[in-house]
Structure formats: C-alpha cells, structure tokens
Design a protein around this motif. Structure first.
Motif, short mmCIF file in Angstrom:
data_model
loop_
_atom_site.label_atom_id
_atom_site.label_comp_id
_atom_site.label_asym_id
_atom_site.label_seq_id
_atom_site.Cartn_x
_atom_site.Cartn_y
_atom_site.Cartn_z
N ARG A 168 2.38 7.62 1.91
CA ARG A 168 2.69 6.79 0.74
C ARG A 168 3.85 7.42 0.01
O ARG A 168 4.11 8.60 0.11
CB ARG A 168 1.46 6.69 -0.16
CG ARG A 168 0.32 5.96 0.56
CD ARG A 168 -0.84 5.73 -0.31
NE ARG A 168 -0.51 4.60 -1.18
CZ ARG A 168 -1.22 4.26 -2.23
NH1 ARG A 168 -2.28 4.94 -2.57
NH2 ARG A 168 -0.89 3.22 -2.97
N GLN A 169 4.57 6.62 -0.76
CA GLN A 169 5.74 7.12 -1.45
C GLN A 169 5.83 6.49 -2.84
O GLN A 169 5.27 5.43 -3.08
CB GLN A 169 6.99 6.84 -0.64
CG GLN A 169 7.12 5.41 -0.24
CD GLN A 169 8.06 5.25 0.93
OE1 GLN A 169 8.21 6.14 1.75
NE2 GLN A 169 8.72 4.13 1.02
N PRO A 170 6.57 7.15 -3.73
CA PRO A 170 6.66 6.64 -5.10
C PRO A 170 7.34 5.28 -5.19
O PRO A 170 7.08 4.51 -6.08
CB PRO A 170 7.44 7.71 -5.85
CG PRO A 170 8.09 8.54 -4.81
CD PRO A 170 7.29 8.40 -3.56
N GLY A 171 8.20 4.96 -4.26
CA GLY A 171 8.86 3.65 -4.25
C GLY A 171 10.25 3.69 -4.83
O GLY A 171 10.44 4.01 -6.00
N ARG B 174 7.24 -2.72 -5.17
CA ARG B 174 6.35 -3.70 -4.52
C ARG B 174 6.83 -5.12 -4.76
O ARG B 174 6.88 -5.94 -3.84
CB ARG B 174 4.93 -3.56 -5.06
CG ARG B 174 4.21 -2.33 -4.60
CD ARG B 174 2.87 -2.23 -5.27
NE ARG B 174 2.15 -1.05 -4.82
CZ ARG B 174 1.09 -0.56 -5.43
NH1 ARG B 174 0.61 -1.15 -6.52
NH2 ARG B 174 0.49 0.51 -4.96
N TRP C 297 0.84 -1.20 0.00
CA TRP C 297 0.00 0.00 0.00
C TRP C 297 0.88 1.25 0.00
O TRP C 297 0.61 2.20 -0.73
CB TRP C 297 -0.92 0.02 1.23
CG TRP C 297 -1.67 1.30 1.35
CD1 TRP C 297 -2.78 1.67 0.67
CD2 TRP C 297 -1.31 2.41 2.18
NE1 TRP C 297 -3.14 2.95 1.02
CE2 TRP C 297 -2.26 3.42 1.95
CE3 TRP C 297 -0.28 2.65 3.09
CZ2 TRP C 297 -2.21 4.66 2.61
CZ3 TRP C 297 -0.24 3.87 3.74
CH2 TRP C 297 -1.20 4.86 3.49
N LYS C 298 1.94 1.25 0.81
CA LYS C 298 2.80 2.43 0.91
C LYS C 298 3.59 2.68 -0.36
O LYS C 298 3.77 3.81 -0.78
CB LYS C 298 3.77 2.28 2.09
CG LYS C 298 3.14 2.56 3.43
CD LYS C 298 4.15 2.57 4.56
CE LYS C 298 5.26 3.52 4.43
NZ LYS C 298 5.13 4.86 4.90
N GLU C 299 4.12 1.60 -0.96
CA GLU C 299 4.97 1.73 -2.14
C GLU C 299 4.09 1.82 -3.39
O GLU C 299 3.33 0.91 -3.67
CB GLU C 299 5.90 0.52 -2.26
CG GLU C 299 6.83 0.33 -1.08
CD GLU C 299 7.86 1.44 -0.97
OE1 GLU C 299 8.35 1.92 -2.01
OE2 GLU C 299 8.17 1.82 0.17
N GLN C 300 4.20 2.90 -4.12
CA GLN C 300 3.35 3.09 -5.29
C GLN C 300 3.96 2.55 -6.57
O GLN C 300 3.28 2.43 -7.58
CB GLN C 300 3.00 4.58 -5.43
CG GLN C 300 2.19 5.06 -4.23
CD GLN C 300 1.81 6.50 -4.35
OE1 GLN C 300 1.31 6.92 -5.38
NE2 GLN C 300 2.03 7.27 -3.30
N SER C 301 5.23 2.18 -6.53
CA SER C 301 5.91 1.63 -7.70
C SER C 301 5.70 0.12 -7.73
O SER C 301 5.97 -0.58 -6.75
CB SER C 301 7.40 1.96 -7.63
OG SER C 301 8.15 1.08 -8.42
#
Length: 132
Positions: A110-113, A71, A63-67
């Motif tokens: 959240r972050q872009p990852g 993930r 959920w936190k990692e948007q990449s």
C-alpha cells in the motif's frame, strides 16, 4: 517477471492509444454514442463487461492508494480512459520497484497515494469527453 509486465503494460497502453486515435479519426465519440450501432446488444454487453472490469480493477487501486484524493482521481481516470489509465497505473507500480524486485512488492504494498499522474489522466479523460 517485472520486466515482462513492464513490456506488457507498455504495449497495452500503446495499443489502446493507437486504437483510440485511429477510431477518433474515423468517427467522433459523440457520433458513435448517437449511432444505431451503439444500441446493438453485443456492443452494450461488451461495454458493460469493460466497465465492470474497470470497477473491479479500481477496487484494488482504491485499496492500494491511501489518499482519498488519489483514489478519486484514479476512479475518474480509469472510468474515462479505461485500459490506458489502468496500464499507466500498472507501469507506475512496476517502475517503483527494481527490475529484480518481487511481485508482492507491486501487488500488495500500500502507498500514501500520489496525485500528479491520476490528475493528468483524469484531466485528459474529461477533456476527451468534453470535446466529443
């Protein structure tokens, strides 16, 4: 609280690394997987409990990692390295905020990852199992 959590997860990472290193010198991972002990009901129950906890933690990471790449790499790292990878993730999150920061910055932002840390950890995990 941020400093306490940094120390806690650093200790967990160090303890798990030391325990895994100690275990490796006493029995290979492949040797354990083929031993009668591996088939004991409580060993299997403990492993199932651990891996289900890894998946639970990973759901939050995903959920936190948007990449999508981050993930996927975190999934491999967490499944193969368990608490060592989970501690590394928490330390990365905890050092991304100031020591006086708020916990909601750690747990809900959240972050872009980023892919470097999970890629290194995933590679270490794959190498560990390949050499076992």
């Amino acid at each position: 609280m941020i400093v306490f959590l940094r120390v806690l997860f650093a200790l967990i990472a160090a303890a798990m690394t030391a325990i895994a290193g100690w275990a490796t010198f006493h029995q290979s991972l492949g040797g354990f997987a083929h031993s009668p002990t591996f088939r004991e009901p409580w060993v299997l129950a403990t492993l199932a409990d651990a891996y289900l906890a890894f998946i639970t933690f990973y759901v939050w990471v995903a959920w936190k990692e948007q990449s999508l790449a981050a993930r996927g790499l975190w999934l491999v790292a967490i499944i193969l390295l368990g608490n060592m990878a989970m501690s590394a993730y928490m330390l990365a999150q905890l050092f991304a905020v100031p020591a006086s920061g708020r916990l909601d910055e750690v747990f809900t932002r959240r972050q872009p990852g980023k892919c470097l840390l999970p890629a290194i950890l995933a590679a270490v995990g794959v190498a560990t199992y390949a050499l076992a």
